[in-house]
Design a protein around this motif. Structure first.
Motif, PDB file in Angstrom:
ATOM      1  N   ARG A   1     119.465 -70.996  46.611  1.00 55.81           N
ATOM      2  CA  ARG A   1     119.422 -70.893  45.150  1.00 55.81           C
ATOM      3  C   ARG A   1     118.828 -72.183  44.592  1.00 55.81           C
ATOM      4  NH1 ARG A   1     123.008 -67.540  42.349  1.00 55.81           N
ATOM      5  NH2 ARG A   1     123.778 -69.320  41.181  1.00 55.81           N
ATOM      6  N   PHE A   2     117.950 -72.033  43.597  1.00 58.81           N
ATOM      7  CA  PHE A   2     117.260 -73.163  43.002  1.00 58.81           C
ATOM      8  C   PHE A   2     117.386 -73.120  41.485  1.00 58.81           C
ATOM      9  CE2 PHE A   2     115.135 -72.434  47.013  1.00 58.81           C
ATOM     10  CZ  PHE A   2     114.926 -73.715  47.511  1.00 58.81           C
ATOM     11  N   ASN A   3     117.648 -74.277  40.880  1.00 61.96           N
ATOM     12  CA  ASN A   3     117.516 -74.430  39.439  1.00 61.96           C
ATOM     13  C   ASN A   3     116.034 -74.636  39.164  1.00 61.96           C
ATOM     14  OD1 ASN A   3     120.220 -74.332  38.429  1.00 61.96           O
ATOM     15  ND2 ASN A   3     120.576 -76.323  39.360  1.00 61.96           N
ATOM     16  N   VAL A   4     115.511 -73.943  38.133  1.00 67.07           N
ATOM     17  CA  VAL A   4     114.079 -74.000  37.834  1.00 67.07           C
ATOM     18  C   VAL A   4     113.870 -74.764  36.530  1.00 67.07           C
ATOM     19  CG1 VAL A   4     111.976 -72.646  37.523  1.00 67.07           C
ATOM     20  CG2 VAL A   4     113.857 -71.717  38.898  1.00 67.07           C
ATOM     21  N   TYR A   5     113.027 -75.801  36.593  1.00 69.11           N
ATOM     22  CA  TYR A   5     112.699 -76.622  35.425  1.00 69.11           C
ATOM     23  C   TYR A   5     111.193 -76.593  35.198  1.00 69.11           C
ATOM     24  CZ  TYR A   5     117.420 -78.387  35.955  1.00 69.11           C
ATOM     25  OH  TYR A   5     118.784 -78.479  36.056  1.00 69.11           O
ATOM     26  N   PHE A   6     110.803 -76.589  33.936  1.00 67.96           N
ATOM     27  CA  PHE A   6     109.403 -76.463  33.537  1.00 67.96           C
ATOM     28  C   PHE A   6     109.040 -77.572  32.561  1.00 67.96           C
ATOM     29  CE2 PHE A   6     105.964 -74.897  30.925  1.00 67.96           C
ATOM     30  CZ  PHE A   6     105.146 -74.206  31.804  1.00 67.96           C
ATOM     31  N   TRP A   7     107.817 -78.097  32.683  1.00 61.71           N
ATOM     32  CA  TRP A   7     107.292 -79.080  31.739  1.00 61.71           C
ATOM     33  C   TRP A   7     105.962 -78.588  31.198  1.00 61.71           C
ATOM     34  CZ3 TRP A   7     110.059 -80.427  35.967  1.00 61.71           C
ATOM     35  CH2 TRP A   7     111.089 -81.337  35.798  1.00 61.71           C
ATOM     36  N   PHE A   8     105.816 -78.642  29.874  1.00 59.93           N
ATOM     37  CA  PHE A   8     104.539 -78.326  29.236  1.00 59.93           C
ATOM     38  C   PHE A   8     103.587 -79.508  29.415  1.00 59.93           C
ATOM     39  CE2 PHE A   8     107.251 -75.328  26.985  1.00 59.93           C
ATOM     40  CZ  PHE A   8     106.438 -74.203  26.933  1.00 59.93           C
ATOM     41  N   PRO A   9     102.275 -79.245  29.326  1.00 54.37           N
ATOM     42  CA  PRO A   9     101.313 -80.350  29.404  1.00 54.37           C
ATOM     43  C   PRO A   9     101.571 -81.366  28.287  1.00 54.37           C
ATOM     44  CG  PRO A   9     100.193 -78.227  29.406  1.00 54.37           C
ATOM     45  CD  PRO A   9     101.638 -77.960  29.143  1.00 54.37           C
ATOM     46  N   ASN A  10     101.419 -82.623  28.607  1.00 52.26           N
ATOM     47  CA  ASN A  10     101.542 -83.720  27.633  1.00 52.26           C
ATOM     48  C   ASN A  10     102.893 -83.757  26.932  1.00 52.26           C
ATOM     49  OD1 ASN A  10      98.820 -84.419  28.157  1.00 52.26           O
ATOM     50  ND2 ASN A  10      98.183 -82.813  26.767  1.00 52.26           N
ATOM     51  N   GLU A  11     103.912 -83.229  27.560  1.00 58.46           N
ATOM     52  CA  GLU A  11     105.258 -83.252  26.983  1.00 58.46           C
ATOM     53  C   GLU A  11     106.209 -83.845  28.015  1.00 58.46           C
ATOM     54  OE1 GLU A  11     107.942 -79.960  25.119  1.00 58.46           O
ATOM     55  OE2 GLU A  11     105.878 -79.629  24.476  1.00 58.46           O
ATOM     56  N   ASN A  12     107.093 -84.675  27.574  1.00 57.43           N
ATOM     57  CA  ASN A  12     107.999 -85.359  28.488  1.00 57.43           C
ATOM     58  C   ASN A  12     109.387 -84.722  28.487  1.00 57.43           C
ATOM     59  OD1 ASN A  12     108.248 -87.274  30.446  1.00 57.43           O
ATOM     60  ND2 ASN A  12     108.779 -88.933  29.060  1.00 57.43           N
TER      61      ASN A  12
ATOM     62  N   TRP B   1     100.548 -77.842  33.185  1.00 60.72           N
ATOM     63  CA  TRP B   1     102.002 -77.646  33.203  1.00 60.72           C
ATOM     64  C   TRP B   1     102.537 -77.947  34.607  1.00 60.72           C
ATOM     65  CZ3 TRP B   1     103.912 -73.949  36.510  1.00 60.72           C
ATOM     66  CH2 TRP B   1     103.034 -72.953  36.929  1.00 60.72           C
ATOM     67  N   SER B   2     103.841 -78.141  34.678  1.00 61.89           N
ATOM     68  CA  SER B   2     104.468 -78.485  35.952  1.00 61.89           C
ATOM     69  C   SER B   2     105.843 -77.837  36.048  1.00 61.89           C
ATOM     70  CB  SER B   2     104.602 -80.012  36.042  1.00 61.89           C
ATOM     71  OG  SER B   2     105.171 -80.394  37.266  1.00 61.89           O
ATOM     72  N   HIS B   3     106.340 -77.755  37.262  1.00 64.80           N
ATOM     73  CA  HIS B   3     107.688 -77.230  37.473  1.00 64.80           C
ATOM     74  C   HIS B   3     108.326 -77.905  38.678  1.00 64.80           C
ATOM     75  CE1 HIS B   3     105.796 -74.872  40.642  1.00 64.80           C
ATOM     76  NE2 HIS B   3     107.006 -74.553  41.084  1.00 64.80           N
ATOM     77  N   ILE B   4     109.634 -77.831  38.729  1.00 60.41           N
ATOM     78  CA  ILE B   4     110.417 -78.338  39.859  1.00 60.41           C
ATOM     79  C   ILE B   4     111.479 -77.297  40.203  1.00 60.41           C
ATOM     80  CG2 ILE B   4     112.163 -80.046  40.561  1.00 60.41           C
ATOM     81  CD1 ILE B   4     109.473 -81.234  40.697  1.00 60.41           C
ATOM     82  N   CYS B   5     111.684 -77.092  41.484  1.00 58.73           N
ATOM     83  CA  CYS B   5     112.745 -76.229  41.979  1.00 58.73           C
ATOM     84  C   CYS B   5     113.804 -77.132  42.610  1.00 58.73           C
ATOM     85  CB  CYS B   5     112.196 -75.265  43.027  1.00 58.73           C
ATOM     86  SG  CYS B   5     110.790 -74.287  42.462  1.00 58.73           S
ATOM     87  N   CYS B   6     114.979 -77.177  42.021  1.00 61.59           N
ATOM     88  CA  CYS B   6     116.067 -78.031  42.505  1.00 61.59           C
ATOM     89  C   CYS B   6     117.024 -77.211  43.363  1.00 61.59           C
ATOM     90  CB  CYS B   6     116.850 -78.623  41.334  1.00 61.59           C
ATOM     91  SG  CYS B   6     116.064 -80.030  40.581  1.00 61.59           S
ATOM     92  N   LEU B   7     117.179 -77.598  44.613  1.00 54.54           N
ATOM     93  CA  LEU B   7     118.070 -76.899  45.526  1.00 54.54           C
ATOM     94  C   LEU B   7     119.519 -77.037  45.074  1.00 54.54           C
ATOM     95  CD1 LEU B   7     118.536 -75.392  48.221  1.00 54.54           C
ATOM     96  CD2 LEU B   7     118.703 -77.641  49.304  1.00 54.54           C
ATOM     97  N   LYS B   8     120.174 -75.907  44.851  1.00 55.37           N
ATOM     98  CA  LYS B   8     121.598 -75.889  44.494  1.00 55.37           C
ATOM     99  C   LYS B   8     122.419 -75.777  45.776  1.00 55.37           C
ATOM    100  CE  LYS B   8     123.212 -73.302  41.289  1.00 55.37           C
ATOM    101  NZ  LYS B   8     123.830 -73.596  40.028  1.00 55.37           N
TER     102      LYS B   8
ATOM    103  N   ALA C   1     108.344 -69.953  37.231  1.00 58.52           N
ATOM    104  CA  ALA C   1     107.544 -70.948  36.517  1.00 58.52           C
ATOM    105  C   ALA C   1     106.192 -70.368  36.109  1.00 58.52           C
ATOM    106  CB  ALA C   1     107.356 -72.193  37.379  1.00 58.52           C
ATOM    107  N   TRP C   2     105.529 -69.680  37.028  1.00 54.70           N
ATOM    108  CA  TRP C   2     104.232 -69.061  36.716  1.00 54.70           C
ATOM    109  C   TRP C   2     104.370 -68.035  35.599  1.00 54.70           C
ATOM    110  CZ3 TRP C   2      99.364 -70.180  38.086  1.00 54.70           C
ATOM    111  CH2 TRP C   2      99.172 -71.054  39.148  1.00 54.70           C
ATOM    112  N   ASP C   3     105.390 -67.198  35.667  1.00 53.83           N
ATOM    113  CA  ASP C   3     105.597 -66.178  34.634  1.00 53.83           C
ATOM    114  C   ASP C   3     105.857 -66.808  33.271  1.00 53.83           C
ATOM    115  OD1 ASP C   3     105.240 -64.215  36.533  1.00 53.83           O
ATOM    116  OD2 ASP C   3     107.376 -63.745  36.733  1.00 53.83           O
ATOM    117  N   PHE C   4     106.641 -67.881  33.256  1.00 55.23           N
ATOM    118  CA  PHE C   4     106.925 -68.572  31.999  1.00 55.23           C
ATOM    119  C   PHE C   4     105.643 -69.174  31.425  1.00 55.23           C
ATOM    120  CE2 PHE C   4     108.273 -72.280  29.502  1.00 55.23           C
ATOM    121  CZ  PHE C   4     109.096 -71.655  28.577  1.00 55.23           C
ATOM    122  N   ALA C   5     104.860 -69.832  32.277  1.00 49.63           N
ATOM    123  CA  ALA C   5     103.590 -70.412  31.830  1.00 49.63           C
ATOM    124  C   ALA C   5     102.677 -69.336  31.256  1.00 49.63           C
ATOM    125  CB  ALA C   5     102.903 -71.139  32.980  1.00 49.63           C
TER     126      ALA C   5
END
Length: 88
Positions: free
Chosen positions: A26-37, A70-77, A55-59
């Motif tokens: 299981r992974f927590n999914v985080y997304f970042w928009f371009p030029n946004e912190n 854009w970017s994303h990270i999958c955090c292992l739970k 992440a792709w679907d959200f983008a």
């Protein structure tokens, strides 16, 4: 008693391995928009492939192409952490 300890250890080992296997973890999914912190939490994915797909679907739903920055990270739970390790 030795048999009980052995069975308990085997169960723990199998559950720990499954918890960390990329296809079933299981992974927590985080997304970042371009030029946004700022990170956006998208939810929990079952498996690393599903994390990337979320992440792709959200983008795509926001009108972003794959090369728009854009970017994303999958955090292992795990049982002990919400983000034991980061993946893409």
């Amino acid at each position: 008693m030795k048999l009980i300890v052995t069975i308990a250890f085997a169960f723990w080992l199998l559950s720990t391995c499954a918890e960390r296997h990329p296809a079933s973890a299981r992974f927590n999914v985080y997304f970042w928009f371009p030029n946004e912190n700022k990170e956006y939490y998208l939810g929990v994915a079952q498996g690393l492939d599903h994390c990337g797909a979320m992440a792709w679907d959200f983008a795509k739903s926001k009108g972003l192409s794959s090369n728009s920055g854009w970017s994303h990270i999958c955090c292992l739970k795990t049982a002990s952490s919400e983000c034991e390790s980061k993946h893409r």
